[in-house]
Structure formats: C-alpha cells, structure tokens
Write a protein that holds these residues in place. Structure first.
Motif, PDB file in Angstrom:
ATOM      1  N   GLU A  74      70.108 124.187  43.440  1.00 32.30           N
ATOM      2  CA  GLU A  74      69.816 125.251  42.473  1.00 32.30           C
ATOM      3  C   GLU A  74      70.662 125.085  41.208  1.00 32.30           C
ATOM      4  OE1 GLU A  74      67.702 127.777  42.212  1.00 32.30           O
ATOM      5  OE2 GLU A  74      66.667 127.123  44.028  1.00 32.30           O
ATOM      6  N   PRO A  75      70.378 124.071  40.432  1.00 25.66           N
ATOM      7  CA  PRO A  75      71.302 123.818  39.314  1.00 25.66           C
ATOM      8  C   PRO A  75      71.133 124.755  38.111  1.00 25.66           C
ATOM      9  CG  PRO A  75      69.596 122.143  39.371  1.00 25.66           C
ATOM     10  CD  PRO A  75      69.304 123.082  40.487  1.00 25.66           C
ATOM     11  N   ASP A  76      69.985 125.455  37.977  1.00 28.47           N
ATOM     12  CA  ASP A  76      69.729 126.169  36.717  1.00 28.47           C
ATOM     13  C   ASP A  76      70.791 127.193  36.353  1.00 28.47           C
ATOM     14  OD1 ASP A  76      67.611 124.614  36.334  1.00 28.47           O
ATOM     15  OD2 ASP A  76      66.071 126.182  36.555  1.00 28.47           O
ATOM     16  N   ALA A  77      71.224 127.960  37.358  1.00 30.02           N
ATOM     17  CA  ALA A  77      72.231 128.995  37.078  1.00 30.02           C
ATOM     18  C   ALA A  77      73.529 128.337  36.616  1.00 30.02           C
ATOM     19  CB  ALA A  77      72.476 129.822  38.332  1.00 30.02           C
ATOM     20  N   ILE A  78      73.852 127.225  37.242  1.00 31.78           N
ATOM     21  CA  ILE A  78      75.090 126.537  36.861  1.00 31.78           C
ATOM     22  C   ILE A  78      74.985 125.991  35.437  1.00 31.78           C
ATOM     23  CG2 ILE A  78      76.587 124.560  37.389  1.00 31.78           C
ATOM     24  CD1 ILE A  78      76.024 125.109  40.303  1.00 31.78           C
ATOM     25  N   LEU A  79      73.819 125.467  35.095  1.00 30.90           N
ATOM     26  CA  LEU A  79      73.667 124.923  33.738  1.00 30.90           C
ATOM     27  C   LEU A  79      73.845 126.026  32.695  1.00 30.90           C
ATOM     28  CD1 LEU A  79      70.839 122.244  34.068  1.00 30.90           C
ATOM     29  CD2 LEU A  79      73.311 122.008  34.333  1.00 30.90           C
ATOM     30  N   THR A  80      73.339 127.224  32.991  1.00 31.75           N
ATOM     31  CA  THR A  80      73.552 128.342  32.065  1.00 31.75           C
ATOM     32  C   THR A  80      75.043 128.631  31.930  1.00 31.75           C
ATOM     33  OG1 THR A  80      71.449 129.231  32.736  1.00 31.75           O
ATOM     34  CG2 THR A  80      72.930 130.761  31.628  1.00 31.75           C
ATOM     35  N   GLU A  81      75.736 128.614  33.064  1.00 34.71           N
ATOM     36  CA  GLU A  81      77.186 128.848  33.006  1.00 34.71           C
ATOM     37  C   GLU A  81      77.891 127.744  32.218  1.00 34.71           C
ATOM     38  OE1 GLU A  81      77.078 131.070  37.328  1.00 34.71           O
ATOM     39  OE2 GLU A  81      78.246 129.215  37.149  1.00 34.71           O
ATOM     40  N   LEU A  82      77.404 126.534  32.351  1.00 32.73           N
ATOM     41  CA  LEU A  82      78.018 125.424  31.608  1.00 32.73           C
ATOM     42  C   LEU A  82      77.827 125.596  30.100  1.00 32.73           C
ATOM     43  CD1 LEU A  82      77.130 122.325  33.829  1.00 32.73           C
ATOM     44  CD2 LEU A  82      79.358 123.427  33.558  1.00 32.73           C
ATOM     45  N   ARG A  83      76.620 126.038  29.717  1.00 34.18           N
ATOM     46  CA  ARG A  83      76.370 126.284  28.278  1.00 34.18           C
ATOM     47  C   ARG A  83      77.345 127.334  27.764  1.00 34.18           C
ATOM     48  NH1 ARG A  83      70.908 125.832  30.016  1.00 34.18           N
ATOM     49  NH2 ARG A  83      70.082 123.856  29.249  1.00 34.18           N
ATOM     50  N   ASN A  84      77.506 128.403  28.552  1.00 37.97           N
ATOM     51  CA  ASN A  84      78.423 129.468  28.122  1.00 37.97           C
ATOM     52  C   ASN A  84      79.857 128.974  28.028  1.00 37.97           C
ATOM     53  OD1 ASN A  84      76.341 131.238  27.963  1.00 37.97           O
ATOM     54  ND2 ASN A  84      76.617 132.066  30.033  1.00 37.97           N
ATOM     55  N   LEU A  85      80.224 128.105  28.962  1.00 38.88           N
ATOM     56  CA  LEU A  85      81.593 127.579  28.954  1.00 38.88           C
ATOM     57  C   LEU A  85      81.894 126.845  27.647  1.00 38.88           C
ATOM     58  CD1 LEU A  85      82.529 125.903  32.372  1.00 38.88           C
ATOM     59  CD2 LEU A  85      83.953 127.445  31.015  1.00 38.88           C
ATOM     60  N   VAL A  86      80.973 125.978  27.250  1.00 38.91           N
ATOM     61  CA  VAL A  86      81.207 125.203  26.027  1.00 38.91           C
ATOM     62  C   VAL A  86      81.234 126.133  24.822  1.00 38.91           C
ATOM     63  CG1 VAL A  86      80.362 123.337  24.547  1.00 38.91           C
ATOM     64  CG2 VAL A  86      80.138 123.150  27.028  1.00 38.91           C
ATOM     65  N   SER A  87      80.323 127.108  24.835  1.00 40.39           N
ATOM     66  CA  SER A  87      80.262 128.020  23.710  1.00 40.39           C
ATOM     67  C   SER A  87      81.541 128.859  23.592  1.00 40.39           C
ATOM     68  CB  SER A  87      78.999 128.851  23.877  1.00 40.39           C
ATOM     69  OG  SER A  87      79.048 129.980  23.143  1.00 40.39           O
ATOM     70  N   THR A  88      82.100 129.290  24.723  1.00 43.03           N
ATOM     71  CA  THR A  88      83.323 130.101  24.620  1.00 43.03           C
ATOM     72  C   THR A  88      84.577 129.244  24.462  1.00 43.03           C
ATOM     73  OG1 THR A  88      83.506 130.239  27.007  1.00 43.03           O
ATOM     74  CG2 THR A  88      82.462 132.078  25.931  1.00 43.03           C
ATOM     75  N   LYS A  89      84.558 128.034  24.962  1.00 46.24           N
ATOM     76  CA  LYS A  89      85.764 127.203  24.837  1.00 46.24           C
ATOM     77  C   LYS A  89      85.824 126.493  23.491  1.00 46.24           C
ATOM     78  CE  LYS A  89      87.458 126.964  29.247  1.00 46.24           C
ATOM     79  NZ  LYS A  89      88.568 127.866  29.067  1.00 46.24           N
ATOM     80  N   ILE A  90      84.661 126.149  22.917  1.00 47.34           N
ATOM     81  CA  ILE A  90      84.685 125.406  21.650  1.00 47.34           C
ATOM     82  C   ILE A  90      83.901 126.182  20.580  1.00 47.34           C
ATOM     83  CG2 ILE A  90      84.331 123.182  20.511  1.00 47.34           C
ATOM     84  CD1 ILE A  90      84.229 121.894  23.330  1.00 47.34           C
TER      85      ILE A  90
END
Ligand code: WT7
Length: 677
Positions: A590-606
């Motif tokens: 079930e990667p989709d939820a994780i990919l959304t979290e990854l997008r958010n991570l980059v957006s908040t970290k950078i």
C-alpha cells in the motif's frame, strides 16, 4: 565620517602612461571610469585584466568605490588553500557606495520601482528616500541590540523594505542572510541556526499571484528552535492582523518612525563579511556562502554595467527574487552601486495573465529585462499577442540566467520579445562567483552573439576546461570540467564556519583551480557553452537543489530505508526531481499513503518546489560492490535510454537493472503519472 579621496595615489602608482586614451577610441557609456582605462575597448581591457589583475582591479576599485581608507594591496590569493583577499587594508561602507554617493549628486533620482503584485500599483522610491529608510531601519536594529558582526535573517519577498533591510545591515556592519520566502519553516530554522542569527526581519504576509501567504506564521514555527533569535521585526505588507509575541516581536514600521533618518555608517574592512547566502551542494546541508565588502560590490557593479550595457537613465528590470544571488547582485548591489533605477518585481509571469512582464515593461519603460529561461518556456506556450500588444520599444538588452537556455526559448525571447533588435545575453555564474563570469559582452559593439551560448569570460575570468585525467584541455571544439584559474574580486571567500568544506568543495578536485561543478564546451572560436552540472546538484525552475538534501528528507520516513533522487528533464522547469524509493517489506503493498507522506516531508523540510514530481517504488537500488548507488543507471531508466546503459559489470547484482526497468514501465502505464508533465 572622513571620506578621503578615492586612492588617487594608488592610481598614479598603478597606471602607467601607456594607458593614456588612444585618440578617437569610443568612450564607454556612463558610469564611465574617469581614468584612462575607460577609453580602452573591452578586448584590450580583458587582456589587461588577466595579464595584470593588480593594475586592472586596483584602478577599478580606486576609482569606482568610495573609500574611507585606501587599500594597501590589491590582492592576496592562493586558490589551493582557498585564501582569497582583495583590496587589503581598505576601509569602506557598502551602503554609502550604494546610497550616499548618489544622494549627493541626484537625491531625487528613482532608486527602486517596486512592481507590486497588484498590477498598476507600483511604488517609486528615490535615492534620498531609500537612504532615509535604510538609516531608520539601521537605527531600529541598533536600538534592539544588533551591532557589527551580528547576523540577521531576512525572510521577505522583494520590496523596498527588504532592500532597506539588506542595506541597513551593510550600514551597521551586520551580516544579512536572506532566505527565499518560499522555503519552509524547517529550512529557515536550519539557516538561522547555522548562522546563529540574532534577529529575523519578515512581513505579516506575502502576496504573490493574488494569493496571500502567512510568512509570519512560518517564522514563528522556525524560531521555536532558534534560541539565538532575540527579535522578529514584522513589516505590514497587508492589512490583515498578525499575532505578535512581544517583546520578541517588533512591528517594523512603528519602530522605525521615531528613529532618526541619519545613521553614521560603520567603517568596514574590505574583507569583513557583507552577507551569507545558503545554497545547495552535492552533499548534506546547504552551505553558507560568504561574500565580503569591496570585491563583491566592485564586481557586481562592473558586470552590471558591461554585461547589460547599462547607461544612466536606464530602468533596469531584473525579475529575480532577492532570496537568490541574482537578486542580491543584480536587483540590489550592482545597480545601486551604479546609481541605477532598479525594478523590484513582486509578482509572477502569469499574473493576472501571461502579458504581465511585457505590460510591466511598457508601464515602467524598462530598458534591460533579465529573467530565467523557465519563465520564458512557460510564456512561449501562449499566443504571441500577449507580448505584442504591449510597447517594448524601451528595451535595449535582454538577459537570461540560472540554467541553460534552450534554442526555442532563446529565439522566442530574441525575436518575439526583443523584435530581433536587442542583444540577448546568456549569463553564466553561480552563488559562489558573486557575479556574472561568462557572458557575451554587448558593450563590445559589433561582437557576435551566438544563440544559447554564454560565450566569453568577463574581465579577470580565465576559464579552463579539465579532462577526466585532471589536465587542462587545450584548443577549440573541446569539452571538460569548467574551472577558473585565477581569483577574481567577486568570488566567495569561504563557507561560513567551515573553511575546510570550502576547500574540499571547490579547490580540491583540481588543485590550484576553482572548480565550478559545471561542464562546458569551448568552440573553435574560443566561445564557451555550459553543458550542465557534473555533480548531484539539479536545477528546478532555475532553483538549485542538492539531490542529497531531498534524499535526507525522504529518508526520515520510518518506512523508507533508502532512496535515490535524480534530476530528469522537464519542458518548462528545466529539471524535476525523480525519486526512487525502497519501502520496508511490510509497506510494499500500500505505497500511496506513504508517498503522500513523503511529499509532505519534502515540502516541510525544504520547500514545495523540491517535492519530487515522480516517485518510483523499487525493491532495491543499483549498487556497486562497495555499496555506492549507481545514479547513472537510474538516470538512464528515468530518461528511457535503457538501450545504452553503459558498463554495468561493476554492479553488485546486475539483475537489479531489469527489476527497475520493469517497475518503471509499470509506472509509465499509470495514466495519472503522465498528466502533470
Ligand atoms: C548553477 C548556479 C547564476 C545565478 C542564479 C543561479 C546553472 C546558471 C547558467 C547559464 C547554464 C547556468 C549552473 C550553475 N547556471 N546560469 N547561463 N547557463 N547554466 O545561481 O543557484 O548558484 O546556481 O546554475 O549549473 O552552476 P545558483
């Protein structure tokens, strides 16, 4: 302050009689050197600048800058150890050179035209007004305990107050670090912590393309983890109220109004810090590039004049944000040192419609238009009538910066925007170089400009192409790693608090040379063309990003043991990040939820622009036996060039390639993956 004459003595020592103006030679347009050098044609000036840098830069610095104390020595540079000093012993103040010297001569000349987001509401600020604003802001900073050597973060979009904040720091000898207002709170915090900033200057909100962005809220989140910050100065860009945490937060306009409009300038050494600007490298955290006073200012002023053929009365339009080096050098320091009228562009190329740039050119009478290829690629998709319905006859020079300009964009800019009558200069340089290093030289009348080529080195710049063996490549029609063999006044001096990293990043690959990180080609005529980065740095819409930074952000996710990010071509943005992601065994279904979290991570970290456009989940990454990821293979897969994978025999397990190619093919079949492109 006792302002002495501009090193006349030194000039006499440096200028031999042979430089007397040859009769009949064309004088370069204002602001010209008063000395004999002004009468030399650019070709001879270039020769002099590389054969006798002491004379060239010594006379330029003596005449073009106002010194409090003349310098004793032109330079002391040793590239192998990264020791770079210019105009040693000289004392000056950069804000005096950008403001006071012009107020004495033409106080009412317009210094800034603030092209606000709302079209037709521009604000003009004269040199006298800008000096007063700068002094009030400088006095405000001082009365809140900020002094020479302290670091101040500026987190604001382009505006007169942002420029005044930069110059106010320069006036009192504080060191500014402007952080692009699109960076996240964590990215801002990282920079504030590294620089140990004592204060932050920001706005309640910013306005871009009609949208409001709560900058103050981002600063609040950032400074929670920044104990060095004693004050946050908040300017009121919009009428909306902001939560203020007094006494830490200070309303900027209120605090400035009772302050004196006179602030005696601090006397600074040529090599005192002027500013830090953080930029991405191929590894880890962004680096705090250090620029100092005299050399930087002189170099930006000279390049501004010669590369863009700047003349008195021009309205110089560089549409870059002050958060990047382009904004520092060609919105603020270069133009103001030359007494120019400089445009501060707050909006976007498509707001309220794709005619915005050209409507602005018509309304403000812009003479030089300097922008990024990514915006041109976006605009050329629209009908030409968006350009043609506005009068662009004021334009004289066009400039491009930040990334390679493709032929289509070059020709559109030159023919449609410039009606084929304005020289278009493709300017190559970097945060580290301080100013333009390779550009066509339009001031050299009659010299050809070849489309999409940066062409020729600026005064004092000696490009060298290195072979894979680390030897200089001679002759024409050759390529190599782009290095520069002699120091120039505008170059970075160090990485803040990490000189070793400075030496390692720029002076160790080719000892004795500055290595740019870019590759280049030299034509048979000796003209240069930049071919792109040779390291793991990518360029998204003209913004530089380290793929390692994005990987670091992604790797923080608990379900992600490993990632690899590369850049892939994009028709408007130039490049976009493509992330290969390995998920923990149990997450692979079930990667989709994780990919959304990854997008958010980059957006908040950078920042939002750093979020990968593509994510491909793979079981493992291609590695050598020593464990190094072979990014070359990932690049081939993502650009669909798998017919030519090169040597894969050094892979630990070559079967990984098939696996990844298969995963990519599945990914390409998903219709939603294609539509964003
Ligand atoms: C990198 C520097 C230059 C100020 C804005 C970006 C790329 C820059 C060009 C150009 C091809 C270019 C290089 C360089 N770059 N200008 N005219 N043609 N590439 O500054 O963020 O420090 O990035 O931008 O790769 O190394 P920066």
């Amino acid at each position: 302050m006792a302002v002495r004459s501009r090193g006349t003595k030194l000039l006499q020592t440096f200028l031999p009689r042979c430089l007397a103006p040859p009769p009949g030679r064309r004088h370069l347009s204002s602001p010209a050197w008063s000395s004999q050098l002004a009468s030399l044609p650019p070709r001879d000036l270039y020769r002099l600048s590389v054969t006798d840098p002491d004379q060239f830069w010594g006379s330029a610095a003596a005449e073009r800058l106002r010194w409090v104390e003349p310098f004793q020595r032109v330079r002391d540079c040793e590239l192998s150890s990264g020791r770079i000093s210019w105009f040693l012993g000289g004392k000056l103040n950069v804000s005096v050179n950008c403001l006071d010297v012009h107020v004495e001569k033409h106080p009412d000349r317009v210094a800034l035209i603030w092209e606000r987001d709302e079209p037709g509401t521009e604000v003009k600020v004269s040199y006298r007004q800008l000096l007063e604003m700068t002094c009030r802001l400088a006095n405000t900073l001082k009365s809140h305990g900020i002094h020479k050597g302290d670091r101040v973060a500026i987190y604001m979009p382009v505006s007169p107050l942002a420029v005044a904040a930069m110059l106010a720091c320069a006036r009192i000898g504080a060191v500014h670090t402007v952080v692009f207002a699109g960076f996240s709170s964590e990215a801002l915090a990282g920079r504030i912590q590294d620089a140990q900033c004592k204060a932050v200057v920001t706005c309640n909100q910013s306005v871009r393309g009609g949208r409001l962005i709560d900058l103050k809220a981002t600063v609040d989140a950032a400074v929670k983890s920044c104990p060095s910050v004693q004050h946050v100065f908040v300017s009121q860009r919009t009428d909306n109220p902001t939560v203020m945490d007094r006494p830490r937060d200070v309303q900027l306009e209120e605090a400035m109004s009772p302050q004196s409009s006179i602030c005696p300038p601090e006397t600074l050494d040529s090599e005192d810090l002027l500013f830090l600007l953080y930029t991405s490298g191929s590894t880890g955290q962004p680096k705090g590039i250090v620029h100092t006073q005299a050399g930087y200012l002189l170099y930006t002023a000279l390049t501004h004049q010669f590369v863009f053929d700047y003349r008195e009365g021009d309205v110089f339009g560089c549409v870059a944000d002050i958060g990047w080096i382009t904004g520092h050098s060609y919105v603020v320091y270069g133009p103001l040192c030359n007494g120019a009228t400089t445009v501060l562009f707050e909006s976007t190329p498509v707001y309220p419609d794709p005619g915005r740039y050209w409507e602005t050119v018509q309304r403000l009478g812009i003479t030089q238009f300097y922008g990024a290829p990514t915006a041109l690629r976006l605009l050329l998709k629209y009908d030409e009538s968006w350009v043609k319905k506005y009068d662009r006859s004021s334009l004289r020079t066009l400039g491009s910066v930040g990334e390679p300009i493709n032929h289509e964009a070059w020709h559109w800019f030159h023919s449609v925007v410039g009606e084929g009558r304005c020289p278009l200069v493709d300017t190559w340089w970097q945060t580290e170089t301080g100013g333009i290093c390779i550009a066509p030289h339009p001031a050299d009348e009659g010299a050809p400009i070849i489309p999409a080529m940066a062409m020729r080195p600026f005064f004092g710049i000696q490009p060298v192409l290195m072979s894979e063996e680390g030897e200089p490549v001679q002759g024409g029609d050759v390529g190599g790693a782009l290095c520069i063999s002699q120091a120039w006044p505008g170059m970075a001096r160090t990485i803040y608090r990490d000189h070793q990293r400075f030496v390692d990043a720029y002076f160790s690959a080719y000892p004795g040379y500055y290595f740019t990180g870019d590759g280049a080609y030299r034509s048979a005529e000796g003209y240069y063309q930049i071919t792109g980065r040779m390291d793991d740095v990518i360029n998204v819409s003209g913004h530089r990003l380290g793929t390692a930074e994005i990987e670091d952000a992604l790797d923080e996710h608990p379900s992600v043991p490993e990632t690899a990010v590369i850049g892939v071509p994009h028709h408007i943005k130039g490049e976009v990040p493509f992330a290969f992601v390995v998920l923990k065994e149990e997450q692979q279904e079930e990667p989709d939820a994780i990919l959304t979290e990854l997008r958010n991570l980059v957006s908040t970290k950078i920042a939002k622009y750093a979020v990968p456009q593509h994510f491909l989940v793979v079981k493992r990454l291609p590695k050598t036996r020593s464990g190094k990821i072979m990014r070359r293979i990932l690049r081939k897969v993502a650009t669909e060039m798998t017919d030519d994978l090169g040597d894969i025999s050094t892979l630990d397990d070559p079967s990984v390639v098939k696996e990844i190619v298969h995963a990519y093919e599945q990914y390409r079949k998903q219709p939603h993956q294609r539509k964003e492109e």
